[in-house]
Write a protein that holds these residues in place. Structure first.
Motif, mmCIF file in Angstrom:
data_model
loop_
_atom_site.group_PDB
_atom_site.id
_atom_site.type_symbol
_atom_site.label_atom_id
_atom_site.label_comp_id
_atom_site.label_asym_id
_atom_site.label_seq_id
_atom_site.Cartn_x
_atom_site.Cartn_y
_atom_site.Cartn_z
ATOM 1 N N ARG A 129 -10.444 36.265 6.889
ATOM 2 C CA ARG A 129 -10.236 35.070 6.060
ATOM 3 C C ARG A 129 -10.640 33.860 6.889
ATOM 4 O O ARG A 129 -10.221 33.696 8.023
ATOM 5 C CB ARG A 129 -8.782 34.916 5.647
ATOM 6 N N VAL A 130 -11.483 33.001 6.286
ATOM 7 C CA VAL A 130 -11.918 31.760 6.928
ATOM 8 C C VAL A 130 -11.344 30.615 6.097
ATOM 9 O O VAL A 130 -11.700 30.454 4.933
ATOM 10 C CB VAL A 130 -13.453 31.664 7.004
ATOM 11 N N CYS A 131 -10.433 29.839 6.691
ATOM 12 C CA CYS A 131 -9.792 28.711 6.008
ATOM 13 C C CYS A 131 -10.411 27.403 6.503
ATOM 14 O O CYS A 131 -10.620 27.230 7.704
ATOM 15 C CB CYS A 131 -8.300 28.665 6.322
ATOM 16 N N PHE A 132 -10.667 26.488 5.573
ATOM 17 C CA PHE A 132 -11.245 25.190 5.919
ATOM 18 C C PHE A 132 -10.226 24.089 5.673
ATOM 19 O O PHE A 132 -9.578 24.071 4.632
ATOM 20 C CB PHE A 132 -12.472 24.902 5.047
ATOM 21 N N ILE A 140 -14.851 39.391 2.633
ATOM 22 C CA ILE A 140 -14.627 38.230 3.500
ATOM 23 C C ILE A 140 -14.264 37.069 2.592
ATOM 24 O O ILE A 140 -14.901 36.857 1.564
ATOM 25 C CB ILE A 140 -15.888 37.918 4.326
ATOM 26 N N GLU A 141 -13.256 36.306 2.966
ATOM 27 C CA GLU A 141 -12.780 35.190 2.136
ATOM 28 C C GLU A 141 -13.029 33.862 2.837
ATOM 29 O O GLU A 141 -12.647 33.684 3.988
ATOM 30 C CB GLU A 141 -11.277 35.372 1.870
ATOM 31 N N PHE A 142 -13.692 32.949 2.133
ATOM 32 C CA PHE A 142 -13.869 31.565 2.581
ATOM 33 C C PHE A 142 -13.035 30.724 1.618
ATOM 34 O O PHE A 142 -13.319 30.697 0.410
ATOM 35 C CB PHE A 142 -15.337 31.137 2.503
ATOM 36 N N THR A 143 -12.032 30.020 2.115
ATOM 37 C CA THR A 143 -11.110 29.346 1.207
ATOM 38 C C THR A 143 -10.500 28.105 1.855
ATOM 39 O O THR A 143 -10.787 27.768 2.996
ATOM 40 C CB THR A 143 -10.011 30.332 0.747
ATOM 41 N N GLN A 155 -15.809 36.200 -1.033
ATOM 42 C CA GLN A 155 -15.100 35.389 -2.011
ATOM 43 C C GLN A 155 -15.055 33.970 -1.460
ATOM 44 O O GLN A 155 -14.516 33.754 -0.376
ATOM 45 C CB GLN A 155 -13.687 35.921 -2.234
ATOM 46 N N ILE A 156 -15.651 33.039 -2.200
ATOM 47 C CA ILE A 156 -15.744 31.652 -1.742
ATOM 48 C C ILE A 156 -15.054 30.782 -2.773
ATOM 49 O O ILE A 156 -15.469 30.733 -3.938
ATOM 50 C CB ILE A 156 -17.219 31.243 -1.548
ATOM 51 N N ARG A 157 -13.975 30.100 -2.354
ATOM 52 C CA ARG A 157 -13.161 29.330 -3.296
ATOM 53 C C ARG A 157 -12.850 27.931 -2.751
ATOM 54 O O ARG A 157 -12.617 27.767 -1.562
ATOM 55 C CB ARG A 157 -11.846 30.052 -3.564
ATOM 56 N N TYR A 158 -12.831 26.965 -3.668
ATOM 57 C CA TYR A 158 -12.351 25.592 -3.430
ATOM 58 C C TYR A 158 -13.275 24.749 -2.554
ATOM 59 O O TYR A 158 -12.858 23.731 -2.012
ATOM 60 C CB TYR A 158 -10.926 25.592 -2.859
ATOM 61 N N GLY A 159 -14.534 25.125 -2.419
ATOM 62 C CA GLY A 159 -15.490 24.340 -1.639
ATOM 63 C C GLY A 159 -16.307 23.421 -2.521
ATOM 64 O O GLY A 159 -15.931 23.080 -3.640
ATOM 65 N N GLY A 160 -17.454 23.017 -2.004
ATOM 66 C CA GLY A 160 -18.408 22.241 -2.772
ATOM 67 C C GLY A 160 -18.233 20.740 -2.736
ATOM 68 O O GLY A 160 -18.899 20.021 -3.475
ATOM 69 N N HIS A 201 -14.155 27.792 -8.365
ATOM 70 C CA HIS A 201 -13.422 26.550 -8.092
ATOM 71 C C HIS A 201 -14.192 25.656 -7.132
ATOM 72 O O HIS A 201 -13.617 25.057 -6.221
ATOM 73 C CB HIS A 201 -12.008 26.840 -7.566
ATOM 74 N N SER A 202 -15.504 25.559 -7.335
ATOM 75 C CA SER A 202 -16.347 24.688 -6.526
ATOM 76 C C SER A 202 -16.476 23.342 -7.228
ATOM 77 O O SER A 202 -16.567 23.290 -8.455
ATOM 78 C CB SER A 202 -17.734 25.307 -6.334
ATOM 79 N N ALA A 203 -16.518 22.263 -6.454
ATOM 80 C CA ALA A 203 -16.689 20.922 -7.024
ATOM 81 C C ALA A 203 -18.145 20.664 -7.392
ATOM 82 O O ALA A 203 -18.458 19.663 -8.022
ATOM 83 C CB ALA A 203 -16.204 19.868 -6.027
#
Length: 170
Positions: A52-55, A77-80, A121-126, A149-151
């Motif tokens: 899991r990669v948290c930003f 792999i999760e990018f969140t 899985q890529i969530r909440y970025g953009g 959930h990308s902006a």
């Protein structure tokens, strides 16, 4: 460490430059990107299945070298976001530039090396970007990716790779 706001296990804190080949392993746990992070030209970041990669807010990942994020269907792999209750655009984006190591894909669409996102899985970025993943004048392999959930766009492709095409497997 643990994100105080959400109690989410965000793992070890990472920022700055990746200037040599680096692997983020499941044994080392989650990764918490707390500042600007860049994979320099000539270096490759490999992320093992299940990491899991948290930003933090507004943070992103710039790739001028290579990135290999190949999870599995059972262990993506999760990018969140570094927060449980994030909104679209919480964090920036993953940006690959012309110096990024181009993906190698054969005529049948099979991955042969280079920059790749598979079973991710890529969530909440953009935030402040063309896409949660933005590829500019480079070639990347993308397969079985959930981008939500990308902006902005989930995947933005700008320009072309060295041979005038952008090979894309989706």
């Amino acid at each position: 460490g643990e994100c105080a706001v959400a109690g989410l296990d965000c793992g070890r804190e990472v920022s700055g430059l990746i200037d040599s080949d680096t692997t983020w392993t499941t044994a080392e746990g989650a990764v918490h990107i707390t500042g600007s992070l860049m994979v320099e030209e000539g270096s490759t970041l490999q992320i093992e299945p299940g990491v899991r990669v948290c930003f933090d807010p507004g943070m992103g990942l710039i790739v001028q070298g290579g990135i290999i994020a190949r999870g599995t269907s059972d262990d993506p792999i999760e990018f969140t976001a570094a927060e449980s209750y994030a909104e679209a655009g919480y964090w920036g984006s993953i940006q690959l530039y012309s110096t990024a190591i181009d993906a190698e894909i054969d005529a049948g669409g099979t991955y042969g090396g280079g920059s790749a996102f598979e079973h991710v899985q890529i969530r909440y970025g953009g935030a402040d970007a063309d896409g949660a993943i933005t590829v500019t004048n480079a070639a990347v392999y993308v397969n079985d990716a959930t981008i939500e959930h990308s902006a902005s766009s989930g995947l933005a492709i700008i320009g072309e790779s060295g041979d005038g095409t952008i090979p894309l497997s989706w």
